[in-house]
Design a protein around this motif. Sequence first.
Motif, PDB file in Angstrom:
ATOM      1  N   ARG A  16      -9.870  10.451  19.437  1.00 45.39           N
ATOM      2  CA  ARG A  16      -8.636   9.585  20.219  1.00 45.39           C
ATOM      3  C   ARG A  16      -7.554  10.031  19.343  1.00 45.39           C
ATOM      4  O   ARG A  16      -7.530  10.747  18.319  1.00 45.39           O
ATOM      5  N   LEU A  18      -3.968  11.010  17.395  1.00 43.36           N
ATOM      6  CA  LEU A  18      -3.208  12.171  17.176  1.00 43.36           C
ATOM      7  C   LEU A  18      -4.146  13.453  17.099  1.00 43.36           C
ATOM      8  O   LEU A  18      -4.001  14.391  17.445  1.00 43.36           O
ATOM      9  N   ASP A  37     -15.941  13.390  14.846  1.00 43.54           N
ATOM     10  CA  ASP A  37     -15.463  11.872  14.814  1.00 43.54           C
ATOM     11  C   ASP A  37     -17.023  11.036  14.716  1.00 43.54           C
ATOM     12  O   ASP A  37     -18.001  11.503  14.961  1.00 43.54           O
ATOM     13  N   THR A  59     -19.817  13.218  13.361  1.00 43.54           N
ATOM     14  CA  THR A  59     -19.492  13.394  11.763  1.00 43.54           C
ATOM     15  C   THR A  59     -18.576  12.398  11.108  1.00 43.54           C
ATOM     16  O   THR A  59     -17.778  11.685  11.718  1.00 43.54           O
ATOM     17  N   ASP A  60     -19.493  11.783  10.030  1.00 38.92           N
ATOM     18  CA  ASP A  60     -18.662  10.802   9.031  1.00 38.92           C
ATOM     19  C   ASP A  60     -18.067  11.911   8.022  1.00 38.92           C
ATOM     20  O   ASP A  60     -18.950  12.217   7.376  1.00 38.92           O
ATOM     21  N   ILE A  61     -16.884  11.942   8.109  1.00 37.13           N
ATOM     22  CA  ILE A  61     -16.338  12.938   6.995  1.00 37.13           C
ATOM     23  C   ILE A  61     -16.388  12.342   5.664  1.00 37.13           C
ATOM     24  O   ILE A  61     -16.210  13.295   4.576  1.00 37.13           O
ATOM     25  N   ASN A  87      -7.803  15.392   9.822  1.00 37.20           N
ATOM     26  CA  ASN A  87      -6.945  14.303  10.587  1.00 37.20           C
ATOM     27  C   ASN A  87      -7.376  12.955  10.430  1.00 37.20           C
ATOM     28  O   ASN A  87      -6.841  11.954  10.246  1.00 37.20           O
ATOM     29  N   SER A 140      -1.454  13.721   6.478  1.00 36.84           N
ATOM     30  CA  SER A 140      -0.981  12.671   5.238  1.00 36.84           C
ATOM     31  C   SER A 140      -0.340  11.508   6.037  1.00 36.84           C
ATOM     32  O   SER A 140      -0.883  11.080   7.228  1.00 36.84           O
ATOM     33  N   TYR A 154      -3.919   2.176   1.768  1.00 43.02           N
ATOM     34  CA  TYR A 154      -3.526   3.368   2.575  1.00 43.02           C
ATOM     35  C   TYR A 154      -2.378   4.248   2.066  1.00 43.02           C
ATOM     36  O   TYR A 154      -2.569   5.474   1.772  1.00 43.02           O
ATOM     37  N   LYS A 158      -2.688   8.179   0.957  1.00 44.97           N
ATOM     38  CA  LYS A 158      -1.990   9.164   1.550  1.00 44.97           C
ATOM     39  C   LYS A 158      -1.111  10.070   0.484  1.00 44.97           C
ATOM     40  O   LYS A 158      -1.052  11.265   0.792  1.00 44.97           O
ATOM     41  N   PRO A 184       3.275  12.437   9.409  1.00 43.36           N
ATOM     42  CA  PRO A 184       3.641  11.552  10.406  1.00 43.36           C
ATOM     43  C   PRO A 184       4.331  10.585  10.194  1.00 43.36           C
ATOM     44  O   PRO A 184       3.883   9.722   9.373  1.00 43.36           O
ATOM     45  N   VAL A 187       3.604   6.733  15.220  1.00 47.52           N
ATOM     46  CA  VAL A 187       3.215   6.981  16.439  1.00 47.52           C
ATOM     47  C   VAL A 187       2.212   6.202  17.197  1.00 47.52           C
ATOM     48  O   VAL A 187       1.365   5.730  16.578  1.00 47.52           O
ATOM     49  N   THR A 189      -0.305   5.226  18.293  1.00 53.48           N
ATOM     50  CA  THR A 189      -1.945   5.502  18.687  1.00 53.48           C
ATOM     51  C   THR A 189      -2.499   3.974  18.331  1.00 53.48           C
ATOM     52  O   THR A 189      -1.874   3.245  18.120  1.00 53.48           O
TER      53      THR A 189
HETATM   54  N1  LIG Z   1      -0.472   6.891  14.173  1.00 56.63           N
HETATM   55  C1  LIG Z   1       0.484   6.903  13.360  1.00 56.63           C
HETATM   56  O1  LIG Z   1       1.422   6.113  13.169  1.00 56.63           O
HETATM   57  C2  LIG Z   1       0.197   7.895  11.830  1.00 56.63           C
HETATM   58  C3  LIG Z   1       1.150   7.761  10.921  1.00 56.63           C
HETATM   59  C4  LIG Z   1       0.931   8.495   9.810  1.00 56.63           C
HETATM   60  C5  LIG Z   1      -0.199   8.835   9.579  1.00 56.63           C
HETATM   61  N2  LIG Z   1      -1.191   8.795  10.628  1.00 56.63           N
HETATM   62  C6  LIG Z   1      -2.534   9.618  10.053  1.00 56.63           C
HETATM   63  O2  LIG Z   1      -2.841  10.306  11.316  1.00 56.63           O
HETATM   64  C7  LIG Z   1      -4.263  10.574  11.452  1.00 56.63           C
HETATM   65  C8  LIG Z   1      -4.788   9.934  12.786  1.00 56.63           C
HETATM   66  O3  LIG Z   1      -4.276   8.767  12.926  1.00 56.63           O
HETATM   67  P1  LIG Z   1      -4.380   8.003  14.429  1.00 56.63           P
HETATM   68  O4  LIG Z   1      -3.095   7.409  14.442  1.00 56.63           O
HETATM   69  O5  LIG Z   1      -4.760   8.985  15.600  1.00 56.63           O
HETATM   70  O6  LIG Z   1      -5.457   6.855  14.147  1.00 56.63           O
HETATM   71  P2  LIG Z   1      -6.591   6.629  15.391  1.00 56.63           P
HETATM   72  O7  LIG Z   1      -7.059   5.202  14.488  1.00 56.63           O
HETATM   73  O8  LIG Z   1      -6.273   6.354  16.804  1.00 56.63           O
HETATM   74  O9  LIG Z   1      -7.685   7.846  15.256  1.00 56.63           O
HETATM   75  C9  LIG Z   1      -8.292   8.118  13.897  1.00 56.63           C
HETATM   76  C10 LIG Z   1      -9.512   8.757  14.362  1.00 56.63           C
HETATM   77  O10 LIG Z   1     -10.469   8.845  13.206  1.00 56.63           O
HETATM   78  C11 LIG Z   1     -11.590   8.540  13.516  1.00 56.63           C
HETATM   79  N3  LIG Z   1     -12.501   8.508  11.972  1.00 56.63           N
HETATM   80  C12 LIG Z   1     -12.224   7.215  11.319  1.00 56.63           C
HETATM   81  N4  LIG Z   1     -13.127   7.441  10.295  1.00 56.63           N
HETATM   82  C13 LIG Z   1     -13.817   8.426  10.307  1.00 56.63           C
HETATM   83  C14 LIG Z   1     -14.765   8.971   9.559  1.00 56.63           C
HETATM   84  N5  LIG Z   1     -15.516   8.420   8.422  1.00 56.63           N
HETATM   85  N6  LIG Z   1     -15.308  10.171  10.062  1.00 56.63           N
HETATM   86  C15 LIG Z   1     -14.661  10.886  11.052  1.00 56.63           C
HETATM   87  N7  LIG Z   1     -13.868  10.214  12.093  1.00 56.63           N
HETATM   88  C16 LIG Z   1     -13.305   8.931  11.794  1.00 56.63           C
HETATM   89  C17 LIG Z   1     -11.498   7.335  14.298  1.00 56.63           C
HETATM   90  O11 LIG Z   1     -13.080   7.067  14.872  1.00 56.63           O
HETATM   91  C18 LIG Z   1     -10.826   7.573  15.229  1.00 56.63           C
HETATM   92  O12 LIG Z   1     -11.041   8.709  16.269  1.00 56.63           O
HETATM   93  C19 LIG Z   1      -4.648   9.570  10.160  1.00 56.63           C
HETATM   94  O13 LIG Z   1      -5.131  10.109   9.105  1.00 56.63           O
HETATM   95  C20 LIG Z   1      -3.655   8.399  10.041  1.00 56.63           C
HETATM   96  O14 LIG Z   1      -3.589   7.874   8.698  1.00 56.63           O
HETATM   97  C21 LIG Z   1      -1.122   8.250  11.657  1.00 56.63           C
END
Ligand SMILES: NC(=O)c1ccc[n+]([C@@H]2O[C@H](COP(=O)([O-])OP(=O)(O)OC[C@H]3O[C@@H](n4cnc5c(N)ncnc54)[C@H](O)[C@@H]3O)[C@@H](O)[C@H]2O)c1
Length: 278
Positions: A16, A18, A37, A59-61, A87, A140, A154, A158, A184, A187, A189
């Motif tokens: 899901r 980004l 994911d 995958t659990d990263i 990501n 990040s 957090y 980052k 980023p 956003v 999400t």
């Molecule tokens: N959305 C924002 O505003 C924003 C801003 C700055 C940075 N980010 C970064 O961008 C990245 C994506 O964020 P997003 O907004 O899409 O978040 P999100 O929560 O919508 O998606 C994150 C995804 O990571 C997966 N995930 C979590 N733990 C995991 C693990 N142990 N192994 C594998 N997958 C795992 C989740 O299941 C999910 O599908 C993140 O690293 C977040 O910190 C997001």
Amino acid sequence: MAEFEGRVAIVTGASRGLGRAIAELLVAEGGHVVIADVLADEGRAAAGALGAAARFCRTDISDKAQVEALVDFALSEFGGLDAMVNNAGLSDNSYGSLLDADFGDFDKVMRVNVLGTMLGTQFAGRAMAARGGGSIVNISSIGGTRAGWGLPIYRASKTAVVGFTKCAALELAEANIRVNAICPGNVPTDMGTFAIGDDDEKTRRLREAVGEARMRFQPLKRQATPRDIAEGVLYFAGARSPQVTAQIMAIDGGLTAGDPYSQIGAIMAARAQVEAEF
Ligand SMILES: NC(=O)c1ccc[n+]([C@@H]2O[C@H](COP(=O)([O-])OP(=O)(O)OC[C@H]3O[C@@H](n4cnc5c(N)ncnc54)[C@H](O)[C@@H]3O)[C@@H](O)[C@H]2O)c1
């Protein structure tokens, strides 16, 4: 020719948000993508929607053996690995005072955001080194380059990703592997809205109000989309940036550059108010 034609990428956290938008763009540009994911149903659906060019690998990263298996999966399914997009990430959802924080999520957030990025870089790096090079893109956050209030774990995680990205870029350069990071801004999400849904009038209005509050701090008055971040990943991951490594790129509407208002204007207005009294 499409920009990612014939290349193979892994995108973590791509069920899901980004990650999903990144996977979609890389496939639209001719690539093959492994979506990694912990969310299996969403991940399979995301891969299914992209057809033969995508696979899902649960995958659990934060688990070393699973990340190693993920890279092996990409090699066996698509015959190579050109780009690794680290990501997947978690927030500590701690919005209060630092003095009251209990740091209960420290291990969980650090293991995913920091160790997960390190493991993804290491195992992808080994595969890339054996094939003459590649590109690693770490996601990040603006919280990784600019100080702020709240979310202490957090922000620390980052910031660590930014430092690690530069170190990895130096070490892996001799294997012709580039390592860059994207920070980023907000956003909307699931993470970006702090998990406000959008299924009724109240949650729709909440999203709108949060979005408007955020815009006050952002110089460009445009709400970012997942596609904006994906475009940055495509640049770093593909053929247009062969000389670019160790770079930290904000995609944030100017937020980290400075104040979105005139400090001098505020000072002059304060002076004018006093002067008007005399
Ligand atoms: N959305 C924002 O505003 C924003 C801003 C700055 C940075 N980010 C970064 O961008 C990245 C994506 O964020 P997003 O907004 O899409 O978040 P999100 O929560 O919508 O998606 C994150 C995804 O990571 C997966 N995930 C979590 N733990 C995991 C693990 N142990 N192994 C594998 N997958 C795992 C989740 O299941 C999910 O599908 C993140 O690293 C977040 O910190 C997001």
